[in-house]
Write a protein that holds these residues in place. Structure first.
Motif, PDB file in Angstrom:
ATOM      1  N   UNK A 268     -44.075 -21.658  19.604  1.00 23.28           N
ATOM      2  CA  UNK A 268     -44.002 -21.679  18.148  1.00 23.28           C
ATOM      3  C   UNK A 268     -44.493 -20.362  17.549  1.00 23.28           C
ATOM      4  N   UNK A 269     -43.851 -19.967  16.459  1.00 19.80           N
ATOM      5  CA  UNK A 269     -44.332 -18.818  15.694  1.00 19.80           C
ATOM      6  C   UNK A 269     -45.445 -19.289  14.755  1.00 19.80           C
ATOM      7  N   UNK A 270     -46.330 -18.400  14.399  1.00 16.07           N
ATOM      8  CA  UNK A 270     -47.534 -18.762  13.636  1.00 16.07           C
ATOM      9  C   UNK A 270     -47.298 -18.621  12.129  1.00 16.07           C
ATOM     10  N   UNK A 271     -46.185 -19.125  11.659  1.00 16.87           N
ATOM     11  CA  UNK A 271     -45.787 -18.857  10.269  1.00 16.87           C
ATOM     12  C   UNK A 271     -46.785 -19.399   9.247  1.00 16.87           C
ATOM     13  N   UNK A 272     -47.312 -20.610   9.479  1.00 11.85           N
ATOM     14  CA  UNK A 272     -48.295 -21.155   8.541  1.00 11.85           C
ATOM     15  C   UNK A 272     -49.460 -20.180   8.350  1.00 11.85           C
ATOM     16  N   UNK A 273     -49.942 -19.652   9.455  1.00 10.12           N
ATOM     17  CA  UNK A 273     -51.080 -18.732   9.382  1.00 10.12           C
ATOM     18  C   UNK A 273     -50.729 -17.489   8.577  1.00 10.12           C
ATOM     19  N   UNK A 274     -49.523 -16.993   8.766  1.00  7.42           N
ATOM     20  CA  UNK A 274     -49.083 -15.809   8.027  1.00  7.42           C
ATOM     21  C   UNK A 274     -49.001 -16.122   6.535  1.00  7.42           C
ATOM     22  N   UNK A 275     -48.531 -17.308   6.193  1.00  9.48           N
ATOM     23  CA  UNK A 275     -48.506 -17.719   4.784  1.00  9.48           C
ATOM     24  C   UNK A 275     -49.914 -17.762   4.196  1.00  9.48           C
ATOM     25  N   UNK A 276     -50.828 -18.421   4.902  1.00  6.24           N
ATOM     26  CA  UNK A 276     -52.204 -18.519   4.404  1.00  6.24           C
ATOM     27  C   UNK A 276     -52.809 -17.128   4.209  1.00  6.24           C
ATOM     28  N   UNK A 277     -52.664 -16.291   5.235  1.00  4.93           N
ATOM     29  CA  UNK A 277     -53.275 -14.964   5.182  1.00  4.93           C
ATOM     30  C   UNK A 277     -52.679 -14.121   4.069  1.00  4.93           C
ATOM     31  N   UNK A 278     -51.375 -14.254   3.836  1.00  4.28           N
ATOM     32  CA  UNK A 278     -50.730 -13.487   2.764  1.00  4.28           C
ATOM     33  C   UNK A 278     -51.321 -13.841   1.408  1.00  4.28           C
ATOM     34  N   UNK A 279     -51.845 -15.064   1.280  1.00  2.15           N
ATOM     35  CA  UNK A 279     -52.485 -15.493   0.031  1.00  2.15           C
ATOM     36  C   UNK A 279     -53.996 -15.248   0.045  1.00  2.15           C
ATOM     37  N   UNK A 280     -54.489 -14.538   1.064  1.00  6.47           N
ATOM     38  CA  UNK A 280     -55.901 -14.182   1.106  1.00  6.47           C
ATOM     39  C   UNK A 280     -56.823 -15.281   1.573  1.00  6.47           C
ATOM     40  N   UNK A 281     -56.328 -16.200   2.401  1.00  6.20           N
ATOM     41  CA  UNK A 281     -57.163 -17.298   2.881  1.00  6.20           C
ATOM     42  C   UNK A 281     -57.686 -17.023   4.289  1.00  6.20           C
ATOM     43  N   UNK A 282     -58.923 -17.425   4.581  1.00  4.92           N
ATOM     44  CA  UNK A 282     -59.368 -17.467   5.979  1.00  4.92           C
ATOM     45  C   UNK A 282     -58.678 -18.639   6.659  1.00  4.92           C
ATOM     46  N   UNK A 283     -58.556 -18.582   7.984  1.00  7.43           N
ATOM     47  CA  UNK A 283     -57.800 -19.617   8.695  1.00  7.43           C
ATOM     48  C   UNK A 283     -58.600 -20.138   9.884  1.00  7.43           C
ATOM     49  N   UNK A 284     -58.238 -21.343  10.292  1.00  7.14           N
ATOM     50  CA  UNK A 284     -58.708 -21.898  11.561  1.00  7.14           C
ATOM     51  C   UNK A 284     -57.473 -22.453  12.262  1.00  7.14           C
ATOM     52  N   UNK A 330     -59.184  -9.592   5.308  1.00 11.60           N
ATOM     53  CA  UNK A 330     -58.737  -9.079   6.606  1.00 11.60           C
ATOM     54  C   UNK A 330     -57.386  -9.673   6.993  1.00 11.60           C
ATOM     55  N   UNK A 331     -57.184 -10.946   6.701  1.00 11.68           N
ATOM     56  CA  UNK A 331     -55.911 -11.579   7.005  1.00 11.68           C
ATOM     57  C   UNK A 331     -54.775 -10.996   6.193  1.00 11.68           C
ATOM     58  N   UNK A 332     -55.012 -10.762   4.922  1.00 11.84           N
ATOM     59  CA  UNK A 332     -53.987 -10.154   4.062  1.00 11.84           C
ATOM     60  C   UNK A 332     -53.602  -8.769   4.595  1.00 11.84           C
ATOM     61  N   UNK A 333     -54.563  -7.996   5.015  1.00  8.32           N
ATOM     62  CA  UNK A 333     -54.298  -6.662   5.543  1.00  8.32           C
ATOM     63  C   UNK A 333     -53.412  -6.730   6.788  1.00  8.32           C
ATOM     64  N   UNK A 334     -53.689  -7.684   7.679  1.00  9.14           N
ATOM     65  CA  UNK A 334     -52.873  -7.839   8.879  1.00  9.14           C
ATOM     66  C   UNK A 334     -51.425  -8.171   8.528  1.00  9.14           C
ATOM     67  N   UNK A 335     -51.231  -9.083   7.585  1.00  9.89           N
ATOM     68  CA  UNK A 335     -49.876  -9.446   7.179  1.00  9.89           C
ATOM     69  C   UNK A 335     -49.142  -8.235   6.613  1.00  9.89           C
ATOM     70  N   UNK A 336     -49.811  -7.478   5.763  1.00 11.20           N
ATOM     71  CA  UNK A 336     -49.183  -6.297   5.177  1.00 11.20           C
ATOM     72  C   UNK A 336     -48.746  -5.305   6.244  1.00 11.20           C
ATOM     73  N   UNK A 337     -49.500  -5.230   7.337  1.00 10.88           N
ATOM     74  CA  UNK A 337     -49.209  -4.265   8.401  1.00 10.88           C
ATOM     75  C   UNK A 337     -48.093  -4.725   9.334  1.00 10.88           C
ATOM     76  N   UNK A 338     -47.983  -6.053   9.578  1.00 16.48           N
ATOM     77  CA  UNK A 338     -47.118  -6.500  10.676  1.00 16.48           C
ATOM     78  C   UNK A 338     -46.108  -7.589  10.346  1.00 16.48           C
ATOM     79  N   UNK A 339     -46.342  -8.384   9.325  1.00 13.06           N
ATOM     80  CA  UNK A 339     -45.569  -9.623   9.199  1.00 13.06           C
ATOM     81  C   UNK A 339     -44.870  -9.757   7.845  1.00 13.06           C
ATOM     82  N   UNK A 340     -44.135  -8.713   7.466  1.00  7.13           N
ATOM     83  CA  UNK A 340     -43.414  -8.739   6.199  1.00  7.13           C
ATOM     84  C   UNK A 340     -41.911  -8.636   6.415  1.00  7.13           C
ATOM     85  N   UNK A 341     -41.175  -9.123   5.446  1.00  4.31           N
ATOM     86  CA  UNK A 341     -39.712  -9.048   5.482  1.00  4.31           C
ATOM     87  C   UNK A 341     -39.252  -7.602   5.537  1.00  4.31           C
ATOM     88  N   UNK A 342     -39.888  -6.740   4.784  1.00  2.00           N
ATOM     89  CA  UNK A 342     -39.507  -5.330   4.786  1.00  2.00           C
ATOM     90  C   UNK A 342     -39.694  -4.723   6.181  1.00  2.00           C
TER      91      UNK A 342
END
Length: 361
Positions: A268-284, A330-342
């Motif tokens: 599975x891809x970790x899409x939920x986590x990427x969504x949470x992080x894009x909104x600035x949430x910590x994750x478990x 930190x999660x938002x920064x990771x998404x911006x670097x690696x997990x965007x449509x662009x």
């Protein structure tokens, strides 16, 4: 003779199906802006998905019509420069009956974000295992290109003898995932988003939530078409919609992604986590598959292997708003670097030699 810049998309589902919405539909405006003549035909239709999600009996006549529609559109396969197929042409049809579609002319690109090969090689029916266990492997080996959502899928493709493999994770459109306003929640909101078919993962954490409730003040927000797991006063169930999902996530304080440890979940891809992080949430999250790549333990969230660990890490985040903020950043920064449509679109442009002058997002 295939026509240049004419492309056929064959997703598994219409837009309401999460995998197809994210792997195909969100890219369509970019393909069109790049000058492609786009045709799209999903395999299953809205009726099938509604029956599937609601756990109603599946209309067999409707499913047969879906097969007929796919056969029909493939008659003109040679007209296209590219045909991009999500998973397979015909579910539960042997490879020998699919391979006729590989005609001279178009390039066939197969796109995988799940370990669909396990639908066959681990199926409970021995006849299905016998007939179909290597079907996806043979499709992967035959494809002109493979777009794969994670390392587990890539490893399987390499074992199958595939070539031209591109890493293409499931990503978000960062323009839609802006950070929400500063939260003033009196009670911390733990959140989970997903389809009704994946509520089973959340259900396994019932004892964790019930135990925590004796010590901590929180609510559990479930974003899943109005279905929950039955925790009564703990739980608030929200009706998912594509238009409102980001706003719903923005209201949360913590995002979670539990999984079972089986071969299917490894893919599975970790899409939920990427969504949470894009909104600035910590994750478990459970330390399964791609979750281990996305969650940097102690930096943007925690990986929890047991009920005891889930309880411990939830308690830490429930009690420490400053840590929630630091990890969310930190999660938002990771998404911006690696997990965007662009980011993904630039990969596709380079891979297919699409005119680099086409505007990016």
């Amino acid at each position: 003779m295939p026509k240049k810049n004419k492309i056929l998309f064959l997703p598994k589902y219409p837009r309401m199906g999460a995998s197809s919405r994210l792997r195909t539909f969100q890219y369509l405006p970019l393909w069109e802006a790049a000058g492609f003549d786009v045709t799209l035909s999903s395999f299953f239709n809205k009726q099938y998905l509604e029956e599937h999600y609601a756990k109603r009996p599946i209309d067999k006549g409707n499913v047969l019509a879906c097969y007929k529609r796919r056969w029909k559109i493939l008659r003109n396969a040679a007209d296209y420069e590219y045909i991009i197929i999500e998973k397979e042409l015909f579910p539960f049809i042997p490879f020998g009956l699919e391979k006729w579609a590989f005609k001279q002319g178009p390039q066939y690109i197969f796109d995988y974000d799940d370990a669909v090969f396990h639908n066959y090689d681990l199926h409970g029916n021995k006849w299905i295992r016998s007939l179909l266990r290597d079907k996806i492997d043979r499709l992967m080996a035959r494809a002109d290109q493979l777009w794969l959502g994670n390392e587990y899928l890539a490893a399987r493709a390499q074992e199958a003898g595939a070539h031209n493999i591109m890493d293409l994770p499931t990503v978000i459109d960062l323009n839609k995932y802006q950070l929400g306003p500063v939260k003033e929640n009196a009670t911390v909101k733990i959140g989970w988003i997903g389809s009704p078919t994946t509520l089973k993962y959340l259900d396994q954490l019932k004892p964790v939530f019930e135990g925590l409730k004796k010590e901590e003040a929180f609510t559990l927000h479930i974003i899943a078409n109005g279905q929950g797991i039955g925790l009564f006063d703990l739980e608030k169930t929200l009706y998912w919609s594509e238009q409102e999902e980001v706003a719903m996530i923005q209201q949360l304080d913590i995002g979670i992604m539990p999984l079972n440890d089986t071969p299917w979940e490894q893919g599975k891809c970790a899409y939920k986590l990427i969504q949470y992080m894009a909104c600035g949430l910590p994750v478990i999250a459970s330390p399964i598959g791609m979750n281990k790549e996305v969650v940097r333990h102690g930096v943007n969230g925690f990986l929890a292997s047991s009920h005891e660990e889930w309880t411990r890490y939830l308690k830490i985040l429930l009690e420490d708003p400053y840590l929630r903020q630091i990890m969310g950043t930190a999660g938002r920064k990771l998404v911006e670097e690696k997990y965007t449509l662009e980011h993904n679109w630039q990969k596709i442009q380079s891979y297919l030699n699409i005119n680099s002058e086409v505007p990016h997002l």
